[in-house]
Motif scaffolding. Sequence first.
Motif, PDB file in Angstrom:
ATOM      1  N   ARG A  29      39.798  87.606  32.368  1.00 43.69           N
ATOM      2  CA  ARG A  29      40.973  87.098  33.086  1.00 43.69           C
ATOM      3  C   ARG A  29      41.390  85.722  32.569  1.00 43.69           C
ATOM      4  NH1 ARG A  29      39.024  87.617  37.755  1.00 43.69           N
ATOM      5  NH2 ARG A  29      38.762  85.479  38.478  1.00 43.69           N
ATOM      6  N   ILE A  30      40.417  84.895  32.242  1.00 41.40           N
ATOM      7  CA  ILE A  30      40.737  83.575  31.690  1.00 41.40           C
ATOM      8  C   ILE A  30      41.404  83.712  30.322  1.00 41.40           C
ATOM      9  CG2 ILE A  30      39.755  81.405  30.856  1.00 41.40           C
ATOM     10  CD1 ILE A  30      37.524  81.740  32.955  1.00 41.40           C
ATOM     11  N   ILE A  31      40.863  84.595  29.472  1.00 44.12           N
ATOM     12  CA  ILE A  31      41.467  84.816  28.148  1.00 44.12           C
ATOM     13  C   ILE A  31      42.895  85.322  28.288  1.00 44.12           C
ATOM     14  CG2 ILE A  31      41.372  86.274  26.086  1.00 44.12           C
ATOM     15  CD1 ILE A  31      38.337  86.108  26.219  1.00 44.12           C
ATOM     16  N   GLU A  32      43.106  86.275  29.189  1.00 48.48           N
ATOM     17  CA  GLU A  32      44.445  86.835  29.398  1.00 48.48           C
ATOM     18  C   GLU A  32      45.421  85.753  29.857  1.00 48.48           C
ATOM     19  OE1 GLU A  32      47.071  90.089  29.244  1.00 48.48           O
ATOM     20  OE2 GLU A  32      44.941  90.046  28.712  1.00 48.48           O
ATOM     21  N   SER A  33      45.019  84.942  30.804  1.00 42.72           N
ATOM     22  CA  SER A  33      45.885  83.881  31.324  1.00 42.72           C
ATOM     23  C   SER A  33      46.159  82.834  30.254  1.00 42.72           C
ATOM     24  CB  SER A  33      45.252  83.227  32.553  1.00 42.72           C
ATOM     25  OG  SER A  33      45.067  84.170  33.594  1.00 42.72           O
ATOM     26  N   ALA A  34      45.112  82.433  29.523  1.00 42.53           N
ATOM     27  CA  ALA A  34      45.288  81.451  28.454  1.00 42.53           C
ATOM     28  C   ALA A  34      46.194  82.000  27.362  1.00 42.53           C
ATOM     29  CB  ALA A  34      43.927  81.064  27.873  1.00 42.53           C
ATOM     30  N   GLY A  35      46.016  83.265  27.011  1.00 46.26           N
ATOM     31  CA  GLY A  35      46.844  83.871  25.974  1.00 46.26           C
ATOM     32  C   GLY A  35      48.310  83.877  26.341  1.00 46.26           C
ATOM     33  N   LEU A  37      49.912  81.888  28.453  1.00 49.61           N
ATOM     34  CA  LEU A  37      50.460  80.528  28.498  1.00 49.61           C
ATOM     35  C   LEU A  37      50.570  79.916  27.105  1.00 49.61           C
ATOM     36  CD1 LEU A  37      48.564  79.137  31.632  1.00 49.61           C
ATOM     37  CD2 LEU A  37      50.968  79.812  31.492  1.00 49.61           C
ATOM     38  N   ILE A  38      49.550  80.084  26.291  1.00 47.57           N
ATOM     39  CA  ILE A  38      49.576  79.536  24.935  1.00 47.57           C
ATOM     40  C   ILE A  38      50.614  80.261  24.084  1.00 47.57           C
ATOM     41  CG2 ILE A  38      48.230  79.246  22.816  1.00 47.57           C
ATOM     42  CD1 ILE A  38      45.749  78.907  24.640  1.00 47.57           C
ATOM     43  N   GLY A  39      50.713  81.587  24.263  1.00 54.81           N
ATOM     44  CA  GLY A  39      51.721  82.334  23.518  1.00 54.81           C
ATOM     45  C   GLY A  39      53.130  81.889  23.850  1.00 54.81           C
ATOM     46  N   ALA A  40      53.359  81.482  25.090  1.00 56.04           N
ATOM     47  CA  ALA A  40      54.697  81.066  25.519  1.00 56.04           C
ATOM     48  C   ALA A  40      55.010  79.628  25.143  1.00 56.04           C
ATOM     49  CB  ALA A  40      54.833  81.245  27.031  1.00 56.04           C
ATOM     50  N   SER A  41      54.022  78.728  25.264  1.00 51.64           N
ATOM     51  CA  SER A  41      54.300  77.295  25.108  1.00 51.64           C
ATOM     52  C   SER A  41      53.542  76.614  23.982  1.00 51.64           C
ATOM     53  CB  SER A  41      53.981  76.573  26.431  1.00 51.64           C
ATOM     54  OG  SER A  41      54.717  77.126  27.499  1.00 51.64           O
ATOM     55  N   GLY A  42      52.535  77.256  23.416  1.00 47.52           N
ATOM     56  CA  GLY A  42      51.726  76.623  22.389  1.00 47.52           C
ATOM     57  C   GLY A  42      50.501  75.962  22.983  1.00 47.52           C
ATOM     58  N   LEU A  43      49.494  75.752  22.151  1.00 48.94           N
ATOM     59  CA  LEU A  43      48.236  75.190  22.620  1.00 48.94           C
ATOM     60  C   LEU A  43      48.412  73.767  23.130  1.00 48.94           C
ATOM     61  CD1 LEU A  43      45.156  75.392  22.933  1.00 48.94           C
ATOM     62  CD2 LEU A  43      44.946  74.607  20.556  1.00 48.94           C
ATOM     63  N   TRP A 121      51.833  88.540  24.349  1.00 46.82           N
ATOM     64  CA  TRP A 121      51.229  87.229  24.118  1.00 46.82           C
ATOM     65  C   TRP A 121      50.361  87.174  22.874  1.00 46.82           C
ATOM     66  CZ3 TRP A 121      46.101  86.506  23.566  1.00 46.82           C
ATOM     67  CH2 TRP A 121      45.199  87.337  24.228  1.00 46.82           C
ATOM     68  N   ASN A 122      49.652  88.257  22.570  1.00 47.17           N
ATOM     69  CA  ASN A 122      48.775  88.182  21.406  1.00 47.17           C
ATOM     70  C   ASN A 122      49.563  88.005  20.116  1.00 47.17           C
ATOM     71  OD1 ASN A 122      49.440  91.089  21.983  1.00 47.17           O
ATOM     72  ND2 ASN A 122      48.430  91.385  20.009  1.00 47.17           N
ATOM     73  N   GLY A 123      50.733  88.643  20.054  1.00 45.51           N
ATOM     74  CA  GLY A 123      51.592  88.452  18.887  1.00 45.51           C
ATOM     75  C   GLY A 123      52.114  87.028  18.797  1.00 45.51           C
ATOM     76  N   ASN A 124      52.489  86.478  19.928  1.00 47.74           N
ATOM     77  CA  ASN A 124      52.995  85.104  19.936  1.00 47.74           C
ATOM     78  C   ASN A 124      51.910  84.111  19.533  1.00 47.74           C
ATOM     79  OD1 ASN A 124      55.461  86.057  20.812  1.00 47.74           O
ATOM     80  ND2 ASN A 124      55.056  85.654  22.970  1.00 47.74           N
ATOM     81  N   VAL A 125      50.705  84.311  20.023  1.00 45.74           N
ATOM     82  CA  VAL A 125      49.602  83.403  19.689  1.00 45.74           C
ATOM     83  C   VAL A 125      49.305  83.451  18.190  1.00 45.74           C
ATOM     84  CG1 VAL A 125      47.105  83.053  19.941  1.00 45.74           C
ATOM     85  CG2 VAL A 125      48.522  83.397  21.963  1.00 45.74           C
ATOM     86  N   LEU A 126      49.210  84.656  17.618  1.00 44.30           N
ATOM     87  CA  LEU A 126      48.920  84.779  16.198  1.00 44.30           C
ATOM     88  C   LEU A 126      50.047  84.207  15.346  1.00 44.30           C
ATOM     89  CD1 LEU A 126      47.344  88.349  16.039  1.00 44.30           C
ATOM     90  CD2 LEU A 126      46.164  86.159  15.759  1.00 44.30           C
ATOM     91  N   ALA A 127      51.294  84.443  15.756  1.00 37.40           N
ATOM     92  CA  ALA A 127      52.431  83.911  15.007  1.00 37.40           C
ATOM     93  C   ALA A 127      52.402  82.390  14.992  1.00 37.40           C
ATOM     94  CB  ALA A 127      53.736  84.418  15.608  1.00 37.40           C
ATOM     95  N   ARG A 128      52.103  81.788  16.125  1.00 37.41           N
ATOM     96  CA  ARG A 128      52.017  80.323  16.191  1.00 37.41           C
ATOM     97  C   ARG A 128      50.910  79.804  15.279  1.00 37.41           C
ATOM     98  NH1 ARG A 128      54.643  77.582  20.192  1.00 37.41           N
ATOM     99  NH2 ARG A 128      55.707  78.821  21.799  1.00 37.41           N
ATOM    100  N   GLU A 129      49.787  80.487  15.256  1.00 39.16           N
ATOM    101  CA  GLU A 129      48.671  80.041  14.425  1.00 39.16           C
ATOM    102  C   GLU A 129      48.979  80.220  12.945  1.00 39.16           C
ATOM    103  OE1 GLU A 129      45.142  78.166  13.729  1.00 39.16           O
ATOM    104  OE2 GLU A 129      46.125  78.447  15.678  1.00 39.16           O
ATOM    105  N   LEU A 130      49.685  81.286  12.582  1.00 35.23           N
ATOM    106  CA  LEU A 130      50.050  81.510  11.186  1.00 35.23           C
ATOM    107  C   LEU A 130      51.054  80.479  10.701  1.00 35.23           C
ATOM    108  CD1 LEU A 130      50.407  85.411  11.095  1.00 35.23           C
ATOM    109  CD2 LEU A 130      48.672  84.040   9.932  1.00 35.23           C
ATOM    110  N   LEU A 131      51.975  80.090  11.567  1.00 35.95           N
ATOM    111  CA  LEU A 131      52.993  79.117  11.188  1.00 35.95           C
ATOM    112  C   LEU A 131      52.425  77.706  11.073  1.00 35.95           C
ATOM    113  CD1 LEU A 131      56.037  80.337  13.319  1.00 35.95           C
ATOM    114  CD2 LEU A 131      55.860  80.336  10.823  1.00 35.95           C
ATOM    115  N   SER A 132      51.419  77.419  11.898  1.00 31.93           N
ATOM    116  CA  SER A 132      50.829  76.080  11.882  1.00 31.93           C
ATOM    117  C   SER A 132      49.313  76.203  12.029  1.00 31.93           C
ATOM    118  CB  SER A 132      51.413  75.234  13.020  1.00 31.93           C
ATOM    119  OG  SER A 132      50.888  73.920  12.988  1.00 31.93           O
ATOM    120  N   PRO A 133      48.639  76.668  10.977  1.00 27.67           N
ATOM    121  CA  PRO A 133      47.194  76.912  11.091  1.00 27.67           C
ATOM    122  C   PRO A 133      46.405  75.617  11.209  1.00 27.67           C
ATOM    123  CG  PRO A 133      47.931  77.231   8.831  1.00 27.67           C
ATOM    124  CD  PRO A 133      49.161  77.025   9.656  1.00 27.67           C
TER     125      PRO A 133
END
Length: 232
Positions: A29-35, A37-43, A121-133
């Motif tokens: 549940r924590i991973i899902e919630s973090a994913g 939020l991070i996918g939407a707004s960034g880490l 969210w998982n796509g958004n998180v990976l895309a953010r990491e690929l753009l700014s690793p």
Amino acid sequence: MNKPKSLRTKEKDTPQRTARVDGTRTRARIIESAGRLIGASGLAETTSKAIAAAAGVDLASINYHFGNRDGLYKAVLVEAHRRLITLDELQGIANGDRPPQDKLRQFLDRLVTRALTPRNWNGNVLARELLSPGSHIEVLLEQEIGPKFRVMSKVLSEISGIPVGDPALIRCAVSIGAPCAMIFVAHRNDNPLSRQIDAMDKDELVDHLLNFALGGLQAIGRNHARTPAPSA
């Protein structure tokens, strides 16, 4: 009257099993919630407090399950990549009875299909990491990308004739994966490129990527066969 040993053991183990199940659910549940939020707004824009509130836990739970905020983000990255494609899926493709070209098409079809799915969210998180690793991407290389590459390298080797473990095969894998990554990242936002991609027929896009990959693998394989091995 004493209870049978098996019954006493069952009663003793049940609370422990329940605690483990509850702990696993809380962690997920924590991973899902973090994913989300991070996918939407960034880490950088996502606080641990916001994650805890969304997951319905206290801040101590994040440290308990992940050690710290970095540990949580690494777990989110790993889960995000698993939702893109799992090691079991790749092993199923690589170990199948189809010709290697068909296996490569299966792989590309799986990636493109998930790249074109709604913006989860998982796509958004990976895309953010690929753009700014950052340094966190190392966990993906070690736990997800590395093992998955080792599975698919056998298929690429069959097509190209380049031995598994040769650096040329790594370069081939990067060349094949890069267009898929571009589609994946472009599809995360509404822009002229993403709209053009959305308008494409998925099977035609997969066939194009396959033909492009096969042409490259075969050309690199021929060149590799003509290149003398380095002297010992």
